[in-house]
Design an enzyme around this catalytic site. Sequence first.
Site, mmCIF file in Angstrom:
data_model
loop_
_atom_site.group_PDB
_atom_site.id
_atom_site.type_symbol
_atom_site.label_atom_id
_atom_site.label_comp_id
_atom_site.label_asym_id
_atom_site.label_seq_id
_atom_site.Cartn_x
_atom_site.Cartn_y
_atom_site.Cartn_z
ATOM 1 N N LYS A 108 20.635 -12.694 -22.739
ATOM 2 C CA LYS A 108 20.407 -12.045 -24.049
ATOM 3 C C LYS A 108 18.930 -11.675 -24.192
ATOM 4 C CE LYS A 108 19.723 -14.811 -27.822
ATOM 5 N NZ LYS A 108 18.549 -14.533 -28.638
ATOM 6 N N ASN A 109 18.027 -12.604 -23.838
ATOM 7 C CA ASN A 109 16.601 -12.380 -24.087
ATOM 8 C C ASN A 109 15.929 -11.480 -23.054
ATOM 9 O OD1 ASN A 109 16.909 -13.825 -26.370
ATOM 10 N ND2 ASN A 109 15.887 -15.682 -25.640
ATOM 11 N N ARG A 136 15.450 -11.191 -35.644
ATOM 12 C CA ARG A 136 14.001 -11.007 -35.543
ATOM 13 C C ARG A 136 13.621 -10.171 -34.336
ATOM 14 N NH1 ARG A 136 11.064 -13.923 -37.750
ATOM 15 N NH2 ARG A 136 9.484 -13.762 -36.149
ATOM 16 N N CYS A 139 12.345 -17.501 -40.738
ATOM 17 C CA CYS A 139 13.442 -17.793 -39.809
ATOM 18 C C CYS A 139 13.715 -19.297 -39.911
ATOM 19 C CB CYS A 139 12.990 -17.406 -38.400
ATOM 20 S SG CYS A 139 14.010 -18.108 -37.115
ATOM 21 N N ARG A 181 7.303 -18.063 -37.492
ATOM 22 C CA ARG A 181 7.439 -16.999 -36.486
ATOM 23 C C ARG A 181 6.803 -15.693 -36.961
ATOM 24 N NH1 ARG A 181 13.364 -17.156 -34.041
ATOM 25 N NH2 ARG A 181 12.344 -16.083 -32.330
ATOM 26 N N ASP A 235 14.324 -23.514 -26.024
ATOM 27 C CA ASP A 235 15.710 -23.085 -26.258
ATOM 28 C C ASP A 235 16.725 -24.052 -25.660
ATOM 29 O OD1 ASP A 235 15.053 -19.524 -25.939
ATOM 30 O OD2 ASP A 235 14.658 -20.981 -27.511
ATOM 31 N N VAL A 260 6.746 -25.905 -29.607
ATOM 32 C CA VAL A 260 6.640 -24.443 -29.734
ATOM 33 C C VAL A 260 6.897 -23.991 -31.164
ATOM 34 C CG1 VAL A 260 7.603 -22.244 -28.958
ATOM 35 C CG2 VAL A 260 7.307 -24.120 -27.324
ATOM 36 N N ARG A 290 25.772 -15.257 -31.648
ATOM 37 C CA ARG A 290 24.596 -14.403 -31.441
ATOM 38 C C ARG A 290 24.171 -14.423 -29.986
ATOM 39 N NH1 ARG A 290 19.793 -14.973 -35.517
ATOM 40 N NH2 ARG A 290 19.137 -13.474 -33.940
HETATM 41 C C1 EPZ Z 1 11.313 -15.710 -27.890
HETATM 42 O O1 EPZ Z 1 11.071 -15.683 -29.272
HETATM 43 C C2 EPZ Z 1 12.811 -15.920 -27.749
HETATM 44 N N1 EPZ Z 1 13.514 -14.790 -28.357
HETATM 45 C C3 EPZ Z 1 13.203 -17.229 -28.425
HETATM 46 O O2 EPZ Z 1 14.584 -17.423 -28.187
HETATM 47 C C4 EPZ Z 1 12.429 -18.369 -27.780
HETATM 48 O O3 EPZ Z 1 12.730 -19.568 -28.454
HETATM 49 C C5 EPZ Z 1 10.919 -18.097 -27.867
HETATM 50 O O4 EPZ Z 1 10.632 -16.816 -27.271
HETATM 51 C C6 EPZ Z 1 10.092 -19.152 -27.157
HETATM 52 O O5 EPZ Z 1 10.473 -19.215 -25.815
HETATM 53 C C7 EPZ Z 1 13.639 -13.644 -27.641
HETATM 54 O O6 EPZ Z 1 13.156 -13.521 -26.525
HETATM 55 C C8 EPZ Z 1 14.408 -12.539 -28.307
HETATM 56 P P1 EPZ Z 1 7.203 -16.463 -29.352
HETATM 57 P P2 EPZ Z 1 9.621 -15.178 -29.790
HETATM 58 O O7 EPZ Z 1 6.623 -15.214 -29.927
HETATM 59 O O8 EPZ Z 1 9.081 -14.135 -28.901
HETATM 60 C C9 EPZ Z 1 4.083 -18.051 -32.486
HETATM 61 C C10 EPZ Z 1 16.774 -17.905 -28.710
HETATM 62 O O9 EPZ Z 1 17.203 -19.022 -28.941
HETATM 63 N N2 EPZ Z 1 3.725 -16.637 -32.712
HETATM 64 O O10 EPZ Z 1 6.987 -16.748 -27.917
HETATM 65 O O11 EPZ Z 1 9.761 -14.861 -31.247
HETATM 66 C C11 EPZ Z 1 5.465 -18.371 -33.012
HETATM 67 O O12 EPZ Z 1 5.396 -18.711 -34.378
HETATM 68 C C12 EPZ Z 1 15.465 -17.451 -29.306
HETATM 69 O O13 EPZ Z 1 17.308 -17.079 -27.914
HETATM 70 C C13 EPZ Z 1 2.680 -16.332 -33.576
HETATM 71 O O14 EPZ Z 1 2.056 -17.227 -34.162
HETATM 72 O O15 EPZ Z 1 8.768 -16.471 -29.623
HETATM 73 C C14 EPZ Z 1 5.899 -19.539 -32.168
HETATM 74 O O16 EPZ Z 1 5.403 -20.726 -32.739
HETATM 75 C C15 EPZ Z 1 15.055 -18.383 -30.425
HETATM 76 N N3 EPZ Z 1 2.343 -15.031 -33.784
HETATM 77 C C16 EPZ Z 1 5.194 -19.312 -30.835
HETATM 78 O O17 EPZ Z 1 4.186 -18.305 -31.080
HETATM 79 C C17 EPZ Z 1 2.995 -13.997 -33.151
HETATM 80 O O18 EPZ Z 1 2.642 -12.823 -33.356
HETATM 81 C C18 EPZ Z 1 6.100 -18.787 -29.751
HETATM 82 O O19 EPZ Z 1 6.743 -17.657 -30.273
HETATM 83 C C19 EPZ Z 1 4.058 -14.331 -32.273
HETATM 84 C C20 EPZ Z 1 4.394 -15.653 -32.064
#
Ligand code: EPZ
Length: 415
Positions: free
Chosen positions: A22-23, A91, A115, A120, A303, A325, A395
């Site tokens: 999916k990702n 998202r 979320c 996030r 995850d 995370v 999802r």
């Molecule tokens: C991706 O989300 C995945 N989603 C998530 O999978 C996964 O849990 C996550 O990466 C971590 O591995 C997809 O790929 C569609 P991040 P993402 O930006 O990109 C902070 C699932 O279960 N952050 O790496 O949204 C954020 O708050 C989903 O399939 C900022 O502060 O995660 C978090 O604490 C859930 N500012 C950390 O970074 C930003 O601009 C990691 O978030 C962006 C992120």
Amino acid sequence: MDKLLIRGGRRLSGQIKISGAKNAALPILAATLLTDKPCVLENVPQVRDVDTISALLGKLGSNVERDNPGIVTSSKAKGFEAPYDLVRTMRASILVLGPLVARYGRARVSLPGGCAIGARPVNLHLHGLEMLGAKIHLEGGYIKAEAPRLKGAEMWLDLPTVTGTENLMMAAVLAEGETVIENAAIEPEIVDLASALGRMGARIDGAGTPTVRVQGVSELGGLRYRIMPDRIEAGTYMVAAAITQGDIELLDCQPEHLHTVTAKLRETGVTIEEGDRQVRVRAQNRPQPTEIKTAPYPGFPTDMQAQVMALSCLAEGTSVITEMVFENRFMHVLELDRLGADIIIEGHSAIVRGVDRLYGAPVMATDLRASASLVLAGLAAQGETVISRVYHLDRGYERMEEKLGRLGADIRRIK
Ligand code: EPZ
């Protein structure tokens, strides 16, 4: 709203095929906005998030048709608005922002909003686009971005954000000159996106390392691409074998993406044999406790945190699971406690005291991976577990009750 009814206590055994990731599918589908040529994607999982982004691409003027085995898209029209009603359900819709600014020089994308698992924010996505020359301003809950032509730049991500890295990589492929993204995320899904973009004519080096270099090109062609297998789906079924003391073989997966999960499951006493595209997971007795601390790849995946917590509930001893995370990814704890688990939360850590047995009960899914952990616990619990709000599960898991049923689980969906 559908529910899942599980009668637990059965050992799972047999073979299942792992679906496409999916990702990886989500960013690669967003990347089709970068060209008006047809794109054929194979091994795309049939999950709700893919339906959502397909609907969004349709609103943006792409023609998306799902045929077997994948999805065909081509984006002729010039839509550039991603509406709130779609973005708030997923998202990852934010992933259309980079491609839209790169292709059309403008975009109006709803802010994702909060979320269940954490704040996030998308500040790093927006800052990176500004570094590429986009004018960004927020009004009425929308991100408005404008850029006559993006210019390559050097940027440093405060956090190795996965979709942030993907958004900025997609924006950079049509920018003028070279872009360097430092402290980029290195998840396998990033590498999959980069190889798909490469097939379209993009010039990207270093994907999968903390420094990604992109040489902008003037336009991209179409592509035919097969999405990588879903490492989190695979990890989830590995835990299904462990928690039911069964014997499951996962086909069409990539064991090299699962090394930390494999290492941790082996610590709990699970036998895992790796082939080049399959993994066999067997467990004969009660799991041993473990210590988990989630981290960006190649660390233990956040995850997979909820799924391993379900297994730890039955361990011979106390496990400590620390979520580093996201700030609120323990919603499954109270639901697992309803099944008889003994878990207390101390700050970022969950202290899981293993119990001899879990007992079926009605529980509620709250987010995608939490719902997976409730299914896993239900498979091991004595008696009947009814999980409500399974749209969370749909999802990200393709036909989960079908795959589990084929492995011998007593599970069915009730409308
Ligand atoms: C991706 O989300 C995945 N989603 C998530 O999978 C996964 O849990 C996550 O990466 C971590 O591995 C997809 O790929 C569609 P991040 P993402 O930006 O990109 C902070 C699932 O279960 N952050 O790496 O949204 C954020 O708050 C989903 O399939 C900022 O502060 O995660 C978090 O604490 C859930 N500012 C950390 O970074 C930003 O601009 C990691 O978030 C962006 C992120």
